[in-house]
Motif scaffolding. Sequence first.
Motif, PDB file in Angstrom:
ATOM      1  N   LEU A   1       0.949  -1.258  -0.039  1.00 12.36           N
ATOM      2  CA  LEU A   1      -0.068  -0.144   0.065  1.00 12.36           C
ATOM      3  C   LEU A   1       0.787   1.317   0.109  1.00 12.36           C
ATOM      4  CD1 LEU A   1      -2.725  -0.781   2.459  1.00 12.36           C
ATOM      5  CD2 LEU A   1      -2.942  -1.183   0.058  1.00 12.36           C
ATOM      6  N   LEU A   2       1.882   1.267   0.776  1.00 11.78           N
ATOM      7  CA  LEU A   2       3.056   2.291   0.708  1.00 11.78           C
ATOM      8  C   LEU A   2       3.364   2.765  -0.472  1.00 11.78           C
ATOM      9  CD1 LEU A   2       4.753   2.343   4.348  1.00 11.78           C
ATOM     10  CD2 LEU A   2       2.961   3.983   3.536  1.00 11.78           C
ATOM     11  N   ALA A   3       3.802   1.779  -1.242  1.00 14.20           N
ATOM     12  CA  ALA A   3       4.319   1.778  -2.620  1.00 14.20           C
ATOM     13  C   ALA A   3       3.653   2.648  -3.251  1.00 14.20           C
ATOM     14  CB  ALA A   3       4.694   0.496  -3.319  1.00 14.20           C
ATOM     15  N   PHE A   4       2.269   2.810  -3.161  1.00 12.44           N
ATOM     16  CA  PHE A   4       1.426   3.501  -4.210  1.00 12.44           C
ATOM     17  C   PHE A   4       0.645   4.794  -3.453  1.00 12.44           C
ATOM     18  CE2 PHE A   4       1.373  -0.654  -5.622  1.00 12.44           C
ATOM     19  CZ  PHE A   4       1.751  -0.685  -6.985  1.00 12.44           C
ATOM     20  N   GLN A   5       1.566   5.205  -2.318  1.00 16.80           N
ATOM     21  CA  GLN A   5       0.840   6.186  -1.428  1.00 16.80           C
ATOM     22  C   GLN A   5       1.969   7.424  -1.210  1.00 16.80           C
ATOM     23  OE1 GLN A   5      -0.639   4.604   2.071  1.00 16.80           O
ATOM     24  NE2 GLN A   5      -2.647   3.893   1.232  1.00 16.80           N
ATOM     25  N   LYS A   6       1.827   8.386  -0.881  1.00 20.25           N
ATOM     26  CA  LYS A   6       2.455   9.753  -0.513  1.00 20.25           C
ATOM     27  C   LYS A   6       2.041  10.148   0.665  1.00 20.25           C
ATOM     28  CE  LYS A   6       5.976  11.290  -2.689  1.00 20.25           C
ATOM     29  NZ  LYS A   6       7.288  10.561  -3.128  1.00 20.25           N
ATOM     30  N   THR A   7       2.711  10.653   1.599  1.00 18.59           N
ATOM     31  CA  THR A   7       2.420  11.079   3.002  1.00 18.59           C
ATOM     32  C   THR A   7       3.434  12.485   3.003  1.00 18.59           C
ATOM     33  OG1 THR A   7       2.378   8.953   4.019  1.00 18.59           O
ATOM     34  CG2 THR A   7       2.538  10.840   5.345  1.00 18.59           C
TER      35      THR A   7
ATOM     36  N   LEU B   1      19.889   1.493  -0.356  1.00 19.17           N
ATOM     37  CA  LEU B   1      19.206   2.681  -1.111  1.00 19.17           C
ATOM     38  C   LEU B   1      17.719   2.473  -0.348  1.00 19.17           C
ATOM     39  CD1 LEU B   1      19.350   4.609  -2.957  1.00 19.17           C
ATOM     40  CD2 LEU B   1      18.460   3.279  -4.910  1.00 19.17           C
ATOM     41  N   ILE B   2      16.921   1.258  -0.249  1.00 15.99           N
ATOM     42  CA  ILE B   2      15.786   1.436   0.359  1.00 15.99           C
ATOM     43  C   ILE B   2      16.003   2.180   2.043  1.00 15.99           C
ATOM     44  CG2 ILE B   2      14.028   0.033   1.695  1.00 15.99           C
ATOM     45  CD1 ILE B   2      14.516  -2.148  -0.612  1.00 15.99           C
ATOM     46  N   TYR B   3      17.118   1.728   2.665  1.00 14.43           N
ATOM     47  CA  TYR B   3      17.296   2.213   3.995  1.00 14.43           C
ATOM     48  C   TYR B   3      17.411   3.773   3.968  1.00 14.43           C
ATOM     49  CZ  TYR B   3      20.219   3.364   8.103  1.00 14.43           C
ATOM     50  OH  TYR B   3      20.573   3.822   9.018  1.00 14.43           O
ATOM     51  N   GLN B   4      18.091   4.265   2.852  1.00 12.53           N
ATOM     52  CA  GLN B   4      18.494   5.694   2.842  1.00 12.53           C
ATOM     53  C   GLN B   4      17.128   6.550   2.472  1.00 12.53           C
ATOM     54  OE1 GLN B   4      21.461   5.865  -0.374  1.00 12.53           O
ATOM     55  NE2 GLN B   4      22.664   6.769   1.121  1.00 12.53           N
ATOM     56  N   TYR B   5      16.163   5.893   1.718  1.00 13.83           N
ATOM     57  CA  TYR B   5      15.024   6.600   1.383  1.00 13.83           C
ATOM     58  C   TYR B   5      14.291   6.765   2.485  1.00 13.83           C
ATOM     59  CZ  TYR B   5      15.194   7.031  -3.737  1.00 13.83           C
ATOM     60  OH  TYR B   5      15.537   7.420  -5.066  1.00 13.83           O
ATOM     61  N   ALA B   6      14.255   5.734   3.454  1.00 16.34           N
ATOM     62  CA  ALA B   6      13.114   5.512   4.653  1.00 16.34           C
ATOM     63  C   ALA B   6      13.613   6.257   5.655  1.00 16.34           C
ATOM     64  CB  ALA B   6      12.879   3.915   4.898  1.00 16.34           C
ATOM     65  N   PHE B   7      14.917   6.094   6.166  1.00 13.81           N
ATOM     66  CA  PHE B   7      15.373   6.827   7.347  1.00 13.81           C
ATOM     67  C   PHE B   7      16.295   8.104   7.173  1.00 13.81           C
ATOM     68  CE2 PHE B   7      15.013   2.334   7.968  1.00 13.81           C
ATOM     69  CZ  PHE B   7      14.050   2.178   8.908  1.00 13.81           C
ATOM     70  N   ASN B   8      17.106   8.229   5.973  1.00 14.06           N
ATOM     71  CA  ASN B   8      17.612   9.528   5.833  1.00 14.06           C
ATOM     72  C   ASN B   8      16.760  10.509   5.026  1.00 14.06           C
ATOM     73  OD1 ASN B   8      19.782   8.145   6.918  1.00 14.06           O
ATOM     74  ND2 ASN B   8      20.669   7.936   4.991  1.00 14.06           N
TER      75      ASN B   8
ATOM     76  N   ALA C   1      10.611   4.387  -0.660  1.00 12.84           N
ATOM     77  CA  ALA C   1      11.563   3.252  -0.068  1.00 12.84           C
ATOM     78  C   ALA C   1      10.451   1.729  -0.390  1.00 12.84           C
ATOM     79  CB  ALA C   1      11.530   3.320   1.431  1.00 12.84           C
ATOM     80  N   ALA C   2       9.206   1.988  -0.022  1.00 13.76           N
ATOM     81  CA  ALA C   2       8.145   0.796  -0.348  1.00 13.76           C
ATOM     82  C   ALA C   2       8.233   0.183  -1.829  1.00 13.76           C
ATOM     83  CB  ALA C   2       6.694   1.183   0.214  1.00 13.76           C
ATOM     84  N   ALA C   3       8.374   1.320  -2.673  1.00 11.08           N
ATOM     85  CA  ALA C   3       8.402   1.133  -4.009  1.00 11.08           C
ATOM     86  C   ALA C   3       9.621   0.279  -4.404  1.00 11.08           C
ATOM     87  CB  ALA C   3       8.080   2.381  -5.027  1.00 11.08           C
ATOM     88  N   LEU C   4      10.583   0.823  -4.101  1.00  8.43           N
ATOM     89  CA  LEU C   4      11.781   0.069  -4.474  1.00  8.43           C
ATOM     90  C   LEU C   4      11.845  -1.321  -3.489  1.00  8.43           C
ATOM     91  CD1 LEU C   4      14.625   0.121  -5.680  1.00  8.43           C
ATOM     92  CD2 LEU C   4      15.554   1.249  -3.748  1.00  8.43           C
ATOM     93  N   GLY C   5      11.205  -1.338  -2.402  1.00 10.33           N
ATOM     94  CA  GLY C   5      11.280  -2.899  -1.764  1.00 10.33           C
ATOM     95  C   GLY C   5      10.316  -3.683  -2.596  1.00 10.33           C
ATOM     96  N   LEU C   6       9.548  -3.053  -3.107  1.00 11.54           N
ATOM     97  CA  LEU C   6       8.359  -3.855  -3.988  1.00 11.54           C
ATOM     98  C   LEU C   6       8.938  -4.240  -5.446  1.00 11.54           C
ATOM     99  CD1 LEU C   6       5.493  -4.754  -4.234  1.00 11.54           C
ATOM    100  CD2 LEU C   6       4.771  -2.661  -5.398  1.00 11.54           C
ATOM    101  N   LEU C   7       9.801  -3.484  -5.798  1.00  8.57           N
ATOM    102  CA  LEU C   7      10.462  -4.002  -7.207  1.00  8.57           C
ATOM    103  C   LEU C   7      11.422  -4.971  -6.813  1.00  8.57           C
ATOM    104  CD1 LEU C   7      11.401  -0.696  -8.784  1.00  8.57           C
ATOM    105  CD2 LEU C   7       9.824  -2.277  -9.364  1.00  8.57           C
TER     106      LEU C   7
END
Length: 320
Positions: A66-72, A279-286, A293-299
Motif C-alpha cells: 500500500l505504501l508503494a502507491f501512497q504519498k505522505t 538504498l531502501i534504508y536511505q529513502y526510509a531513514f535518511n 522506499a516501499a516502491a523500491l522494496g516492491l521491485l
Amino acid sequence: MSAPAPTTTTVKEPDRSRHHGDHRPEPPGGTFAKHLRRNLTAHGFLIGAVICFSLFSWYPMVREFLLAFQKTEGGRTAWAGLANLSTVADDPAFWQAWRNTLLFTVLALVLGFAVPFVVAVVLNEFRHARGYLRLLVYLPVMLPPVASVLLFKYLYDPGYGLLNELLGFFGLPAQQWLQDPDTSMLSVVVAATWMNMGGATLIYLAALQGIPGELYEAAELDGAGLFRKIWHVTIPQTRLILSLLLLMQVIATMQVFVEPFLLTGGAGPEGSTTTVVHLIYQYAFNFNDYGAAAALGLLLLVLLAGVSAVYVRLSRAEDE
C-alpha cells in the motif's frame, strides 16, 4: 413321568434404529469441534504462530504494497499511483545500486556457493576429529556480525592490516582494500562468505554423508579419479540440495545489507558498495520518503518472486 415342556428360543431382532431409523446427522461444526477439543494444545500453538506471522510478516508485506502507491506529506496520506516508482527510477543511484547488487550476487555465487561445497567435500574425507572440524567451520556463524566486521576491518586496514603485512612480506605494494572502488566490493564479498559459509557447509556435509558408499566403490572399479567421482557421483546425488541452496543464496545476496553497511558505511568509495537494500534504508531513514522506499522494496520483491517462480518451474520440468 411327563415329558419336559419344549423350550422356546426367543430370537432378538437387531436394533435397526441404530443404523437406520435413529441415525441423526452430526450438528454443523461437530467434527471440527471434536478435533479442536482433541488437539487443543496443537491448535493453540498453531494459532500463536499464525498471529506472529500475521503481525510480523504478512501485515508488513501488505502495508509495504500500500505504501508503494501512497504519498505522505504533512501527516496526510494520499494515493500517488506510480509516482513513487518514477521517483526511484529517476534517481541516479537507482541503477548503480542494482548493478552493485547484481555484482555482489555473482561474486557471492562464485565464492559463497562453491567454497562451502568444496570445504564439505574435504571434511567428508576425514575420518577423525570430524566433529571438531564442523565446529571450527561453523564458528564464524556463531560470532556476532559486529565482531566479524571488526576482525575484517583489522585485516583490511591500509596501515597495519594483516593482509598488507603479508603483501609487504612478499615485496608487493599495499592495497586500499575498502577505500578503493575496484577492490571494495570484492573485499565485502570475501568477508560475507567467511561469515556465512558455515551453515551451507554443514548442509552439504549432511547430504554427502547420505550418498551410498557403493557408488564410489563402483566408480573406483571403473577407474574414476577424484574429480570424476565428484562430477559423476557427488554432484548428481546432491543435485536437489545444490539447487535449493543456489536459490537461497540468490535470495540472500540480493538482500545484502549488513556487511556493506558495517564495512564501508553502506555506500562505499564512489558508491561502489551501495546495494538496493541500502538504498531502501536511505529513502526510509535518511530522506523520510517511505513511499519511495516501499516502491523500491516492491521491485525487489517482484524480482525475487520471479527468480523463485523460475526455479519452481524448472524443478517441476526436471521431475517430469
